[in-house]
Design a protein around this motif. Structure first.
Motif, PDB file in Angstrom:
ATOM      1  N   ASP A 301     -73.229   2.843   2.402  1.00 52.17           N
ATOM      2  CA  ASP A 301     -72.568   4.138   2.271  1.00 52.17           C
ATOM      3  C   ASP A 301     -71.380   4.257   3.230  1.00 52.17           C
ATOM      4  OD1 ASP A 301     -74.348   4.892   0.298  1.00 52.17           O
ATOM      5  OD2 ASP A 301     -75.661   5.979   1.655  1.00 52.17           O
ATOM      6  N   GLU A 304     -68.474   2.358   1.865  1.00 50.20           N
ATOM      7  CA  GLU A 304     -67.974   3.020   0.667  1.00 50.20           C
ATOM      8  C   GLU A 304     -67.171   4.275   0.995  1.00 50.20           C
ATOM      9  OE1 GLU A 304     -68.638   2.425  -3.059  1.00 50.20           O
ATOM     10  OE2 GLU A 304     -68.457   0.525  -1.959  1.00 50.20           O
ATOM     11  N   THR A 305     -67.588   5.015   2.009  1.00 51.65           N
ATOM     12  CA  THR A 305     -67.027   6.349   2.243  1.00 51.65           C
ATOM     13  C   THR A 305     -66.315   6.533   3.576  1.00 51.65           C
ATOM     14  OG1 THR A 305     -69.048   7.212   3.279  1.00 51.65           O
ATOM     15  CG2 THR A 305     -68.921   7.308   0.866  1.00 51.65           C
TER      16      THR A 305
END
Length: 496
Positions: A301, A304-305
């Protein structure tokens, strides 16, 4: 060659020599030690393609551990990488289904932690002599399964040292637990805690930061250090096996000199893949660093972010050594991506402590573009173990299977056919029940050793010595406590 000095990622300690950083383990401000620069290789890779693992280790580690003399460092390497490994290559490569599996589990405890923890006791005792330290060095470590046994095995009965390991009860495999509970050595202790790995790791860091406890220990001529990958003495030896893997591919003419490879690493605490990143920064031709997570996909995560958020359910999986929501070594990557800005790193770590999350800047995200995140569920892990076995006959453990599945997905999605090395971090014997359930179905009616025998027959390989050792070993440790009681437990172990 000019000397490297080490600084805390949070700015509180600067100008430490390599040996001082190894001895301290964790900086007083809670930060991790980083070199003031990442040195470039001062050798041509082709010149080392026929070199032994030990020689490669010396040529790489000397660049980062600059205050160790050649004699000292070579002695540490000789003591570490010897007949305790069951293959002459130390870390052999096996090709299966379009990837090269770097087998890092041929040491005494059949997990990749042996690669660094075989040498850390030598680095630490040498550092103590270099710095005139006469105090007892007490290793204090939290483990998600593998570090504990490997550290205990490395430090068992080493003069002038002791070791206390904390692990989450129910959060490691039974084999991992038995390895720790049966560890010999008058200076070893292991304690189960009521909680998860993050609870144990947080409490250990708090103990390191307790100045009153530090003074109490100093009065009794004891000082704490760490065997976790927060210790730079753990990280540096891990760089070596990625260089060794590249040289093996070069030697076998699987790649041309200068040709890039990808590296795919199953990781929870981020140390193993960070070592590959160091290797890349030093000059190893690595293109993508594929960061493989299990169901606890906090790292996936993040890549990804750009947001790291530990505020989520903690999931116990079949790859327990990766069941981690606070990836301590990521702090080193943050520090590098922020241009070695200790103030910025400290702010992010304070945000993590107070709110459980932080967000990095776009500039920092751009600095981590060499990393690609991926994750695999437990169901996907089991399916990958089975499919790889049915296709090739090669048996991998649950952690390696996380990386194998993530790499399979990455290759399909990206079309990237760059030769890829997958870090195989543990022997399948260490997680035999989950592996055999993946391959053969329900094995619940079989006892642990019957499952091991079934795996031996399926894999077509003999038991590693670690398995034979467990079969006949007696339980030597039975302590347990709550996370809030860990400092008191350390005190009682040291001074009872």
């Amino acid at each position: 060659m000019s000397e490297l000095l080490y600084n805390s990622t949070r700015g509180g300690e600067t100008g430490c020599t390599a040996s001082q950083a190894v001895l301290k383990g964790l900086a007083k401000d809670g930060g991790l030690f980083m070199p003031d620069r990442i040195p470039a290789f001062d050798f041509a890779l082709s010149a080392l393609k026929d070199a032994s693992y030990q020689e490669v280790a010396y040529r790489v580690m000397r660049l980062l551990l600059t205050d160790y003399t050649e004699e000292e460092l070579r002695a540490c390497i000789r003591g570490a990488y010897d007949e305790k490994f069951d293959t002459p290559e130390i870390a052999p490569l096996t090709f299966a289904d379009d990837a090269y599996y770097l087998e890092l589990f041929h040491g005494k405890t059949i997990a990749f932690k042996d690669m660094a923890l075989s040498i850390l006791p030598y680095l630490m005792t040498t550092a103590a002599k270099k710095n005139g330290v006469t105090n007892k060095i007490e290793i204090l470590t939290a483990t998600s399964g593998d570090t504990g046994k490997a550290a205990m095995a490395g430090f068992a009965d080493v003069p002038g040292t002791g070791i206390v390991v904390f692990y989450p009860k129910g959060g490691v495999s039974r084999f991992q637990e038995l390895q720790m509970l049966t560890q010999k050595g008058d200076n070893t202790a292991v304690v189960s805690i009521e909680g998860n790995f993050d609870d144990a790791q947080t409490a250990v860091k708090q103990i390191f930061g307790d100045r009153a406890f530090e003074a109490e220990l100093a009065a009794k001529r004891v000082q704490l250090s760490s065997a976790n990958s927060i210790n730079i003495g753990r990280l540096v030896p891990q760089i070596v096996y990625y260089v060794h893997a590249y040289l093996e591919l070069l030697k076998e003419e699987k790649i041309a000199e200068g040709e890039s490879i990808n590296v795919c690493v199953p990781t929870g605490n981020f140390g193993n893949i960070l070592a590959a990143y160091f290797a890349k920064r030093m000059g190893l031709p690595i293109d993508k660093l594929i960061c493989a997570s299990n169901d606890n996909k906090v790292l996936f995560d993040f890549f990804e972010t750009g947001v790291y958020d530990k505020n989520r359910e903690f999931i116990l999986t079949t790859s327990p050594s990766m069941d981690i929501l606070v990836s301590s070594n990521l702090e080193r990557l943050l520090y590098l991506s922020a241009g070695c800005d200790a103030t910025k790193t400290r702010e992010l770590m304070e945000a993590l402590k107070t709110s459980g999350k932080y967000a990095v800047t776009e500039e920092m995200r751009k600095a981590t573009r060499d990393f690609v995140g991926g994750y695999a569920t437990q169901e996907e892990v089991a399916a990958r173990i089975r499919s790889l076995y049915e296709k090739t006959g090669y048996v991998i453990d649950t952690h390696t299977a996380v990386a194998s599945k993530v790499y399979e997905d990455y290759r399909k999605k990206s079309g990237d056919k760059t030769p890829t090395v997958i870090a195989s971090t543990a022997s399948p014997f260490k997680f035999s029940r989950a592996v055999m359930e993946a391959i053969a179905g329900d094995v619940s009616k079989l006892d642990d050793f019957a499952v091991l025998e079934l795996l031996r027959d399926k894999a077509g390989v003999p038991f590693p010595p670690a398995v034979e050792e467990i079969r006949h070993a007696e339980i030597r440790h039975n302590r347990s406590c709550k996370p809030a009681e860990m400092e008191s437990m350390v005190r009682s172990i040291l001074f009872e």
